[in-house]
Design a protein around this motif. Structure first.
Motif, PDB file in Angstrom:
ATOM      1  N   THR A   1     -28.327 -18.568  25.296  1.00  0.00           N
ATOM      2  CA  THR A   1     -29.230 -19.588  24.749  1.00  0.00           C
ATOM      3  C   THR A   1     -29.585 -19.280  23.307  1.00  0.00           C
ATOM      4  O   THR A   1     -29.896 -18.137  22.962  1.00  0.00           O
ATOM      5  CB  THR A   1     -30.534 -19.616  25.596  1.00  0.00           C
ATOM      6  OG1 THR A   1     -30.207 -20.037  26.910  1.00  0.00           O
ATOM      7  CG2 THR A   1     -31.571 -20.552  25.010  1.00  0.00           C
TER       8      THR A   1
ATOM      9  N   THR B   1     -33.079 -19.217  12.214  1.00  0.00           N
ATOM     10  CA  THR B   1     -33.303 -18.401  13.424  1.00  0.00           C
ATOM     11  C   THR B   1     -34.674 -17.735  13.398  1.00  0.00           C
ATOM     12  O   THR B   1     -35.433 -17.810  14.370  1.00  0.00           O
ATOM     13  CB  THR B   1     -32.203 -17.330  13.543  1.00  0.00           C
ATOM     14  OG1 THR B   1     -30.959 -17.983  13.758  1.00  0.00           O
ATOM     15  CG2 THR B   1     -32.481 -16.376  14.700  1.00  0.00           C
TER      16      THR B   1
ATOM     17  N   SER C   1     -41.612  -7.611  14.713  1.00  0.00           N
ATOM     18  CA  SER C   1     -41.490  -7.789  13.270  1.00  0.00           C
ATOM     19  C   SER C   1     -41.086  -6.457  12.620  1.00  0.00           C
ATOM     20  O   SER C   1     -40.634  -5.538  13.312  1.00  0.00           O
ATOM     21  CB  SER C   1     -42.805  -8.323  12.704  1.00  0.00           C
ATOM     22  OG  SER C   1     -42.650  -8.631  11.341  1.00  0.00           O
TER      23      SER C   1
ATOM     24  N   LYS D   1     -39.086 -13.057   8.064  1.00  0.00           N
ATOM     25  CA  LYS D   1     -39.860 -12.338   9.087  1.00  0.00           C
ATOM     26  C   LYS D   1     -41.364 -12.494   8.823  1.00  0.00           C
ATOM     27  O   LYS D   1     -42.147 -12.645   9.759  1.00  0.00           O
ATOM     28  CB  LYS D   1     -39.474 -10.849   9.102  1.00  0.00           C
ATOM     29  CG  LYS D   1     -38.063 -10.543   9.558  1.00  0.00           C
ATOM     30  CD  LYS D   1     -37.773 -10.940  11.005  1.00  0.00           C
ATOM     31  CE  LYS D   1     -38.491 -10.071  12.018  1.00  0.00           C
ATOM     32  NZ  LYS D   1     -38.116 -10.444  13.408  1.00  0.00           N
TER      33      LYS D   1
HETATM   34  P1  NAD Z   1     -29.517  -7.229  15.804  1.00  0.00           P
HETATM   35  O1  NAD Z   1     -28.982  -7.998  14.645  1.00  0.00           O
HETATM   36  O2  NAD Z   1     -28.799  -6.005  16.260  1.00  0.00           O
HETATM   37  O3  NAD Z   1     -29.618  -8.187  17.089  1.00  0.00           O
HETATM   38  C1  NAD Z   1     -30.090  -9.500  17.011  1.00  0.00           C
HETATM   39  C2  NAD Z   1     -29.725 -10.208  18.325  1.00  0.00           C
HETATM   40  O4  NAD Z   1     -30.283 -11.530  18.263  1.00  0.00           O
HETATM   41  C3  NAD Z   1     -28.230 -10.372  18.541  1.00  0.00           C
HETATM   42  O5  NAD Z   1     -27.906 -10.058  19.878  1.00  0.00           O
HETATM   43  C4  NAD Z   1     -27.984 -11.849  18.267  1.00  0.00           C
HETATM   44  O6  NAD Z   1     -26.902 -12.385  19.023  1.00  0.00           O
HETATM   45  C5  NAD Z   1     -29.309 -12.460  18.686  1.00  0.00           C
HETATM   46  N1  NAD Z   1     -29.564 -13.747  18.023  1.00  0.00           N
HETATM   47  C6  NAD Z   1     -29.448 -14.043  16.702  1.00  0.00           C
HETATM   48  N2  NAD Z   1     -29.754 -15.318  16.480  1.00  0.00           N
HETATM   49  C7  NAD Z   1     -30.108 -15.841  17.693  1.00  0.00           C
HETATM   50  C8  NAD Z   1     -30.536 -17.123  18.114  1.00  0.00           C
HETATM   51  N3  NAD Z   1     -30.660 -18.143  17.251  1.00  0.00           N
HETATM   52  N4  NAD Z   1     -30.813 -17.314  19.421  1.00  0.00           N
HETATM   53  C9  NAD Z   1     -30.668 -16.296  20.316  1.00  0.00           C
HETATM   54  N5  NAD Z   1     -30.249 -15.084  19.966  1.00  0.00           N
HETATM   55  C10 NAD Z   1     -29.980 -14.853  18.675  1.00  0.00           C
HETATM   56  O7  NAD Z   1     -31.020  -6.916  15.426  1.00  0.00           O
HETATM   57  P2  NAD Z   1     -31.903  -5.627  15.748  1.00  0.00           P
HETATM   58  O8  NAD Z   1     -31.661  -4.594  14.723  1.00  0.00           O
HETATM   59  O9  NAD Z   1     -31.775  -5.295  17.183  1.00  0.00           O
HETATM   60  O10 NAD Z   1     -33.368  -6.220  15.472  1.00  0.00           O
HETATM   61  C11 NAD Z   1     -34.099  -6.858  16.516  1.00  0.00           C
HETATM   62  C12 NAD Z   1     -35.440  -7.307  15.985  1.00  0.00           C
HETATM   63  O11 NAD Z   1     -36.170  -6.183  15.505  1.00  0.00           O
HETATM   64  C13 NAD Z   1     -35.323  -8.274  14.801  1.00  0.00           C
HETATM   65  O12 NAD Z   1     -36.313  -9.258  14.946  1.00  0.00           O
HETATM   66  C14 NAD Z   1     -35.607  -7.399  13.581  1.00  0.00           C
HETATM   67  O13 NAD Z   1     -36.218  -8.155  12.559  1.00  0.00           O
HETATM   68  C15 NAD Z   1     -36.579  -6.392  14.169  1.00  0.00           C
HETATM   69  N6  NAD Z   1     -36.587  -5.057  13.527  1.00  0.00           N
HETATM   70  C16 NAD Z   1     -35.408  -4.380  13.366  1.00  0.00           C
HETATM   71  C17 NAD Z   1     -35.445  -3.090  12.819  1.00  0.00           C
HETATM   72  C18 NAD Z   1     -34.190  -2.276  12.658  1.00  0.00           C
HETATM   73  O14 NAD Z   1     -34.238  -1.171  12.098  1.00  0.00           O
HETATM   74  N7  NAD Z   1     -33.039  -2.720  13.166  1.00  0.00           N
HETATM   75  C19 NAD Z   1     -36.675  -2.522  12.424  1.00  0.00           C
HETATM   76  C20 NAD Z   1     -37.852  -3.262  12.606  1.00  0.00           C
HETATM   77  C21 NAD Z   1     -37.785  -4.532  13.176  1.00  0.00           C
END
Ligand code: NAD
Ligand code: TYD
Length: 339
Positions: free
Chosen positions: A58, A100, A124, A157
Motif C-alpha cells: 500500500t 510521500t 522524524s 520531514k
Molecule cells: P528507508 O528509505 O530505508 O525505508 C523507507 C521505506 O518506506 C521503504 O520500505 C519504502 O518502500 C517505503 N515507502 C516509501 N514511500 C512510501 C509510500 N508512499 N507508501 C508506503 N511506503 C513507502 O528509510 P529508513 O532509513 O528506514 O527511515 C525510516 C524513517 O525514519 C523515515 O521516516 C526517516 O525519515 C526516519 N529516520 C531515518 C534515520 C536514518 O538514519 N535512516 C534517522 C532518523 C529518522
C-alpha cells in the motif's frame, strides 16, 4: 493489539517489525509499504506466513487504500516510518519527498481522525533542526531547538512534524513524534554511508568521502532506536516530541577509517569527492528528555555496533547482493504476484 507499521520493508521499519514481533508475540502487525527502490520484502521473510502478520503493498499517499485497510484492520497504533529518506536523492528530485513525506503523513492522520486511534507515532529526524557548527562541541539539539532545515528531505520531514502537531491541537489526535540521529545496523540500504562503505570496501572499490570528511554525525544502533519508539508508543505522553540519540559522534572520515580497519583493507581506497550541496556540518542530540521521563538508555556503543553491523553484512551477502544486481525487485512479483 493491532499495530500498523508503515515503511516496514525499509531499514528502520524492518528492524522495528523484527523488534515488535520478538517482544510482543501476541500483537497483530500490519506492514504498509509500497516497495519503492528502498523497500525489500526479503527483510520480512521470517514473518511473511505468520497468521498475525500481514504485508500490504500500500502507498500511504493513496487515501482509498489506506482507508480500506483501516476499515479492515481497525489498528490501535500506527508507527509511520514510510518516507523517502535519502538526502542526495532529495537534492536531485524533491517532488516525491513532498508527496510521500508530507501528503502521505496527512493521509494517515486523516484516517486516524476518521476511524479513531489509540496512538499515532511519527518517526522524524534530527535533521529538522538543521546543523550545528563544528567548532562548538558544547551545543546539542534539544526539543526546543527551532526547526531550521537544509535539504528538501529535512524540509519535508519538518513539514510533516508540523502537520502532526496541528492534528494534535485541532483534532485531538493522540500523537507523538521522535527525532532520532543517524541509524546504522542490519538491513540498511546500500546507498547510505555505512553500508555503502562496507560493501565497496569488501570489493576493494573506491570509498567516496564527500568534501574533506569532517562532517559529524551522531550514530545510533538501530535496535536502540526501536527500543526508544517502543517506550514512546507505550509510555510517552500524547502531543510530546522526544529526541533520540546516543552521544556517538564521529566524523565521516573516522567512520570510514573504522570500517576499513575492521575489514583489514587499505586506507588508499578512501577517495575524496565533490561535497554534497548544502551539506549539514554536525548533528548532535541531547536525549535527556527521553532518558529522564521514560528511562530510555541506548545499549550499544559505536565500537560494538559497527562490528555487529559489519558481521551482519558479511553473513548476509545475499540480501545486499540482490539489491545491487536488482534481483530484489523481482522477488515480490515472483512470491506474491499470484496470491
Ligand atoms: P528507508 O528509505 O530505508 O525505508 C523507507 C521505506 O518506506 C521503504 O520500505 C519504502 O518502500 C517505503 N515507502 C516509501 N514511500 C512510501 C509510500 N508512499 N507508501 C508506503 N511506503 C513507502 O528509510 P529508513 O532509513 O528506514 O527511515 C525510516 C524513517 O525514519 C523515515 O521516516 C526517516 O525519515 C526516519 N529516520 C531515518 C534515520 C536514518 O538514519 N535512516 C534517522 C532518523 C529518522
Ligand atoms: P547519509 O548516510 O546519506 O546520511 P545523512 O545525509 O542523512 O546524514 O550520509 C551520512 C554522512 O556521510 C553525510 O555527512 C554525507 C556523507 N557521505 C559521504 O561522505 N559519502 C557517501 O557516499 C555518502 C552516501 C554519504
Amino acid at each position: 493489539m493491532t499495530v500498523f507499521i508503515t515503511g516496514g520493508a525499509g531499514f528502520i521499519g524492518g528492524n522495528f517489525v523484527h523488534y515488535i514481533k520478538r517482544k510482543y508475540p501476541s500483537y497483530r502487525v500490519v506492514c504498509l509499504d509500497c516497495l519503492t527502490y528502498a523497500g525489500n520484502i526479503k527483510t520480512l521473510d521470517p514473518f511473511i506466513n505468520d497468521a498475525d502478520f500481514h504485508f500490504s503493498n500500500t502507498d500511504i499517499t493513496s487515501r482509498a487504500d489506506v482507508c480500506r485497510l483501516f476499515e479492515e484492520e481497525r489498528p490501535d497504533i500506527i508507527v509511520n516510518f514510510a518516507a523517502e529518506s535519502h538526502v542526495d536523492r532529495s537534492i536531485e528530485n524533491p517532488e516525491i519527498f513532498l508527496k510521500t513525506n508530507i501528503m502521505g503523513t496527512q493521509v494517515l492522520l486523516d484516517a486516524c481522525v476518521k476511524y479513531g486511534i489509540k496512538r499515532y507515532h511519527q518517526v522524524s529526524t534530527d535533521e529538522v533542526y538543521g546543523d550545528l557548527p563544528l567548532e562548538r562541541p558544547d551545543l546539542f539539539f534539544t526539543e526546543q531547538t527551532p526547526l531550521h532545515t537544509s535539504s528538501p528531505y529535512s524540509a519535508s520531514k519538518a513539514a510533516a512534524d508540523l502537520l502532526v502537531q496541528a492534528y494534535v491541537r485541532t483534532y485531538g489526535i493522540p500523537a507523538t513524534i521522535s527525532r532520532c540521529s543517524n541509524n546504522y545496523g542490519p538491513y540498511h540500504f546500500p546507498e547510505k554511508l555505512i553500508p555503502l562503505m562496507i560493501i565497496n570496501a569488501l570489493s576493494d572499490k573506491a570509498l567516496p568521502v564527500y568534501g574533506e570528511g569532517k562532517n559529524v554525525r551522531d550514530w545510533l544502533y538501530v535496535e536502540d532506536h526501536c527500543s526508544a519508539i517502543d517506550l514512546i508508543i507505550h509510555k510517552g505522553t500524547p502531543g510530546e516530541i522526544y529526541n533520540v540519540g546516543g552521544h556517538n559522534e564521529r566524523t565521516n572520515l573516522e567512520v570510514v577509517k573504522t570500517i576499513v580497519g575492521i575489514l583489514g583493507k587499505s586506507e588508499d581506497l578512501i577517495t575524496f569527492v565533490k561535497d554534497r550541496k548544502g551539506h549539514d556540518l554536525r548533528y548532535a542530540i541531547d536525549p535527556s528528555k527521553i532518558e529522564n521521563e521514560l528511562g530510555w538508555k541506548p545499549k550499544t556503543v559505536f565500537e560494538d555496533g559497527i562490528k555487529k553491523t559489519i558481521s551482519w553484512y558479511l553473513d548476509n551477502k545475499e540480501w545486499w547482493q540482490e539489491i545491487i544486481n536488482g534481483e530484489y525487485k523481482n522477488y515480490y512479483e515472483k512470491m506474491y504476484g499470484n496470491r
